[in-house]
Design a protein around this motif. Structure first.
Motif, PDB file in Angstrom:
ATOM      1  N   PRO A 171       0.813  -1.231   0.000  1.00 53.21           N
ATOM      2  CA  PRO A 171       0.000   0.000   0.000  1.00 53.21           C
ATOM      3  C   PRO A 171       0.843   1.275   0.000  1.00 53.21           C
ATOM      4  CG  PRO A 171       0.115  -0.887   2.210  1.00 53.21           C
ATOM      5  CD  PRO A 171       0.849  -1.872   1.331  1.00 53.21           C
ATOM      6  N   PHE A 172       1.592   1.488  -1.069  1.00 51.62           N
ATOM      7  CA  PHE A 172       2.463   2.658  -1.128  1.00 51.62           C
ATOM      8  C   PHE A 172       1.661   3.961  -1.093  1.00 51.62           C
ATOM      9  CE2 PHE A 172       5.324  -0.454  -3.331  1.00 51.62           C
ATOM     10  CZ  PHE A 172       6.317  -0.456  -2.364  1.00 51.62           C
ATOM     11  N   SER A 173       0.528   3.991  -1.781  1.00 51.41           N
ATOM     12  CA  SER A 173      -0.270   5.218  -1.827  1.00 51.41           C
ATOM     13  C   SER A 173      -0.755   5.608  -0.434  1.00 51.41           C
ATOM     14  CB  SER A 173      -1.456   5.033  -2.779  1.00 51.41           C
ATOM     15  OG  SER A 173      -2.258   6.192  -2.805  1.00 51.41           O
ATOM     16  N   LEU A 174      -1.285   4.632   0.301  1.00 47.92           N
ATOM     17  CA  LEU A 174      -1.761   4.918   1.651  1.00 47.92           C
ATOM     18  C   LEU A 174      -0.603   5.246   2.586  1.00 47.92           C
ATOM     19  CD1 LEU A 174      -4.552   2.213   2.073  1.00 47.92           C
ATOM     20  CD2 LEU A 174      -4.848   4.692   1.930  1.00 47.92           C
ATOM     21  N   ALA A 175       0.514   4.563   2.397  1.00 48.01           N
ATOM     22  CA  ALA A 175       1.693   4.868   3.206  1.00 48.01           C
ATOM     23  C   ALA A 175       2.133   6.311   2.973  1.00 48.01           C
ATOM     24  CB  ALA A 175       2.823   3.902   2.882  1.00 48.01           C
ATOM     25  N   GLY A 176       2.082   6.743   1.711  1.00 49.14           N
ATOM     26  CA  GLY A 176       2.427   8.125   1.400  1.00 49.14           C
ATOM     27  C   GLY A 176       1.495   9.112   2.080  1.00 49.14           C
ATOM     28  N   LEU A 179       2.471   9.409   5.720  1.00 53.28           N
ATOM     29  CA  LEU A 179       3.661  10.247   5.839  1.00 53.28           C
ATOM     30  C   LEU A 179       3.306  11.724   5.690  1.00 53.28           C
ATOM     31  CD1 LEU A 179       6.134   8.115   3.696  1.00 53.28           C
ATOM     32  CD2 LEU A 179       6.364   8.568   6.147  1.00 53.28           C
ATOM     33  N   GLU A 180       2.455  12.010   4.728  1.00 52.24           N
ATOM     34  CA  GLU A 180       2.039  13.397   4.487  1.00 52.24           C
ATOM     35  C   GLU A 180       1.356  13.990   5.713  1.00 52.24           C
ATOM     36  OE1 GLU A 180      -1.553  15.576   2.021  1.00 52.24           O
ATOM     37  OE2 GLU A 180      -0.647  13.775   1.159  1.00 52.24           O
ATOM     38  N   LEU A 181       0.538  13.179   6.385  1.00 51.30           N
ATOM     39  CA  LEU A 181      -0.249  13.672   7.516  1.00 51.30           C
ATOM     40  C   LEU A 181       0.511  13.608   8.844  1.00 51.30           C
ATOM     41  CD1 LEU A 181      -3.733  12.116   6.646  1.00 51.30           C
ATOM     42  CD2 LEU A 181      -2.942  14.464   6.262  1.00 51.30           C
ATOM     43  N   GLY A 182       1.694  13.025   8.840  1.00 50.95           N
ATOM     44  CA  GLY A 182       2.483  12.985  10.062  1.00 50.95           C
ATOM     45  C   GLY A 182       2.100  11.899  11.033  1.00 50.95           C
ATOM     46  N   PHE A 183       1.584  10.773  10.531  1.00 50.86           N
ATOM     47  CA  PHE A 183       1.280   9.641  11.406  1.00 50.86           C
ATOM     48  C   PHE A 183       2.574   9.116  12.020  1.00 50.86           C
ATOM     49  CE2 PHE A 183      -2.898   9.871   9.945  1.00 50.86           C
ATOM     50  CZ  PHE A 183      -3.694   8.869  10.480  1.00 50.86           C
ATOM     51  N   ASP A 184       2.427   8.474  13.175  1.00 52.66           N
ATOM     52  CA  ASP A 184       3.587   7.959  13.895  1.00 52.66           C
ATOM     53  C   ASP A 184       4.017   6.578  13.422  1.00 52.66           C
ATOM     54  OD1 ASP A 184       3.936  10.050  16.134  1.00 52.66           O
ATOM     55  OD2 ASP A 184       1.795   9.557  16.230  1.00 52.66           O
ATOM     56  N   GLY A 185       3.068   5.800  12.883  1.00 54.82           N
ATOM     57  CA  GLY A 185       3.431   4.443  12.510  1.00 54.82           C
ATOM     58  C   GLY A 185       2.483   3.840  11.496  1.00 54.82           C
ATOM     59  N   LEU A 186       2.942   2.734  10.911  1.00 59.83           N
ATOM     60  CA  LEU A 186       2.167   1.962   9.938  1.00 59.83           C
ATOM     61  C   LEU A 186       2.266   0.491  10.344  1.00 59.83           C
ATOM     62  CD1 LEU A 186       2.519   2.240   6.043  1.00 59.83           C
ATOM     63  CD2 LEU A 186       2.316   0.051   7.198  1.00 59.83           C
ATOM     64  N   LEU A 187       1.119  -0.148  10.516  1.00 63.03           N
ATOM     65  CA  LEU A 187       1.062  -1.571  10.841  1.00 63.03           C
ATOM     66  C   LEU A 187       0.695  -2.340   9.579  1.00 63.03           C
ATOM     67  CD1 LEU A 187       0.937  -4.090  12.597  1.00 63.03           C
ATOM     68  CD2 LEU A 187      -1.285  -3.323  13.458  1.00 63.03           C
ATOM     69  N   ALA A 188       1.636  -3.099   9.050  1.00 62.37           N
ATOM     70  CA  ALA A 188       1.432  -3.871   7.821  1.00 62.37           C
ATOM     71  C   ALA A 188       0.882  -5.246   8.170  1.00 62.37           C
ATOM     72  CB  ALA A 188       2.742  -4.003   7.066  1.00 62.37           C
ATOM     73  N   ALA A 189      -0.315  -5.553   7.666  1.00 61.40           N
ATOM     74  CA  ALA A 189      -0.965  -6.841   7.902  1.00 61.40           C
ATOM     75  C   ALA A 189      -0.772  -7.716   6.673  1.00 61.40           C
ATOM     76  CB  ALA A 189      -2.452  -6.645   8.193  1.00 61.40           C
ATOM     77  N   CYS A 224       9.356   4.522   3.228  1.00 60.50           N
ATOM     78  CA  CYS A 224       9.070   5.408   4.362  1.00 60.50           C
ATOM     79  C   CYS A 224      10.323   5.971   5.015  1.00 60.50           C
ATOM     80  CB  CYS A 224       8.272   4.654   5.426  1.00 60.50           C
ATOM     81  SG  CYS A 224       6.629   4.096   4.895  1.00 60.50           S
ATOM     82  N   GLN A 225      11.491   5.369   4.699  1.00 61.53           N
ATOM     83  CA  GLN A 225      12.742   5.743   5.359  1.00 61.53           C
ATOM     84  C   GLN A 225      12.557   5.594   6.872  1.00 61.53           C
ATOM     85  OE1 GLN A 225      15.673   6.457   3.582  1.00 61.53           O
ATOM     86  NE2 GLN A 225      14.392   5.689   1.928  1.00 61.53           N
ATOM     87  N   LYS A 226      13.033   6.571   7.639  1.00 65.21           N
ATOM     88  CA  LYS A 226      12.889   6.531   9.100  1.00 65.21           C
ATOM     89  C   LYS A 226      11.822   7.515   9.586  1.00 65.21           C
ATOM     90  CE  LYS A 226      16.007   3.445  10.168  1.00 65.21           C
ATOM     91  NZ  LYS A 226      15.650   2.180  10.863  1.00 65.21           N
ATOM     92  N   ASP A 227      10.962   7.937   8.663  1.00 64.25           N
ATOM     93  CA  ASP A 227       9.986   8.964   8.995  1.00 64.25           C
ATOM     94  C   ASP A 227       8.762   8.421   9.711  1.00 64.25           C
ATOM     95  OD1 ASP A 227      11.567  10.918   7.777  1.00 64.25           O
ATOM     96  OD2 ASP A 227      10.733  10.465   5.806  1.00 64.25           O
ATOM     97  N   ILE A 228       8.650   7.111   9.803  1.00 63.38           N
ATOM     98  CA  ILE A 228       7.473   6.510  10.412  1.00 63.38           C
ATOM     99  C   ILE A 228       7.860   5.135  10.969  1.00 63.38           C
ATOM    100  CG2 ILE A 228       6.619   5.290   8.351  1.00 63.38           C
ATOM    101  CD1 ILE A 228       3.805   6.312   9.026  1.00 63.38           C
ATOM    102  N   ALA A 229       7.287   4.763  12.108  1.00 65.55           N
ATOM    103  CA  ALA A 229       7.557   3.442  12.675  1.00 65.55           C
ATOM    104  C   ALA A 229       6.855   2.378  11.843  1.00 65.55           C
ATOM    105  CB  ALA A 229       7.081   3.376  14.118  1.00 65.55           C
ATOM    106  N   LEU A 230       7.475   1.222  11.739  1.00 65.37           N
ATOM    107  CA  LEU A 230       6.931   0.147  10.919  1.00 65.37           C
ATOM    108  C   LEU A 230       6.692  -1.079  11.792  1.00 65.37           C
ATOM    109  CD1 LEU A 230       6.130  -0.430   8.010  1.00 65.37           C
ATOM    110  CD2 LEU A 230       8.468  -1.179   7.568  1.00 65.37           C
ATOM    111  N   LEU A 231       5.451  -1.570  11.787  1.00 66.26           N
ATOM    112  CA  LEU A 231       5.047  -2.753  12.530  1.00 66.26           C
ATOM    113  C   LEU A 231       4.594  -3.813  11.550  1.00 66.26           C
ATOM    114  CD1 LEU A 231       4.195  -0.031  14.219  1.00 66.26           C
ATOM    115  CD2 LEU A 231       3.121  -1.650  15.767  1.00 66.26           C
TER     116      LEU A 231
END
Length: 272
Positions: A171-176, A179-189, A224-231
């Motif tokens: 989900p690159f589009s949603l991940a982007g 990132l744009e909105l400044g979320f802290d993390g993304l949980l990949a299911a 995402c680089q290091k701009d967001i936590a990845l779970l």
């Protein structure tokens, strides 16, 4: 379905008893500004209503994600048992609810949570994924609500979103957008979701399937680089699989089906 519900209840009760009998060494990690006793956690759906709460740290789980909760379920939530584990609150994003109703849900959950999760993989949220402008506006409003609560309160509660991440469907589009909105993390299911059958559990023992999940995490980490936590959640059954997800770029990893099938001492096994 009746048998699955019974199995889940038995596993939850067994795990509750085990919380009083076990003690596992800590392996602390700092993610999203929070210290977690270990990078291994329990995914939403196992302890849906918070019966285990933060007590799961004694089993080696650094965090426990309850839910996914609707407004009605949140209103019935009992006091959360204390302990050292971090508590995540997973919130249902229902396309039938207004933005104001969903923001009220986030406000109600904020006081319980160490971190908040917006669930975008449930059936009730599916229509939102096909309504780009509406989803953008909703996530913007929820991010602003979280920011307001964090400024007003005496602590900071991170906000993450749970996204489906399947082969050829990263989900690159949603991940982007996150990132744009400044979320802290993304949980990949990485799993397509219920029902959690034995056949699907066994399918995750295929090394190629595990490699695909790691590759997805690697792609998301580069994006995402290091701009967001990845779970990462889906298919973790062994210590080597846990380590592989973290080497691929996941900072926190959740389990669910393996906890149902291997029992409450899974955390000790995976953290060896």
């Amino acid at each position: 379905m009746v048998w699955q519900a019974l199995r889940n209840r038995i596993a939850l009760n067994f795990t509750s008893v085990a919380c009083r009998l076990s003690a596992v060494p800590r392996h602390p990690v700092k993610v999203m500004g929070l210290e977690f006793p270990t990078p291994l956690g329990i995914a939403a759906g196992f302890d849906r209503h918070g019966a285990l709460g933060r007590r799961v740290a004694s089993l080696g789980f650094g965090f426990n994600e309850i839910g996914s909760l609707t407004a009605a379920a949140l209103a019935r939530l009992q006091p959360i048992p204390p302990g050292d584990a971090r508590l995540g609150v997973n919130l249902t994003l229902d396309a039938r609810c207004s933005t104001a109703e969903t923001c009220a849900l986030l406000r109600g959950a904020w006081r319980h949570a160490d971190y908040l999760v917006l669930n975008l993989i449930g059936p009730s949220s599916a229509p939102l994924l096909h309504q780009g402008a509406r989803l953008h506006n909703l996530l913007t409003a929820l991010r602003e609500e979280q920011h307001h609560l964090n400024q007003k309160g005496e602590r900071r509660v991170p906000l993450i979103a749970k996204l489906r991440c399947l082969p050829e469907q990263i989900p690159f589009s949603l991940a982007g957008l996150l990132l744009e909105l400044g979320f802290d993390g993304l949980l990949a299911a990485h799993d397509p979701g219920p029902p959690a059958t034995r056949e699907r559990y066994l399918a995750w023992q295929d090394p190629q399937r595990q490699a695909q999940a790691c590759e997805q995490i690697e792609h998301l980490r580069r994006f995402c680089q290091k701009d967001i936590a990845l779970l990462s959640v889906g298919g973790i059954q062994t210590a080597s699989q846990l380590q592989a997800r973290m080497r691929a770029g996941a900072e926190l990893v959740q389990v669910h089906a393996a906890l149902l099938r291997q029992g409450p001492w899974l955390g000790r096994k995976l953290l060896r």
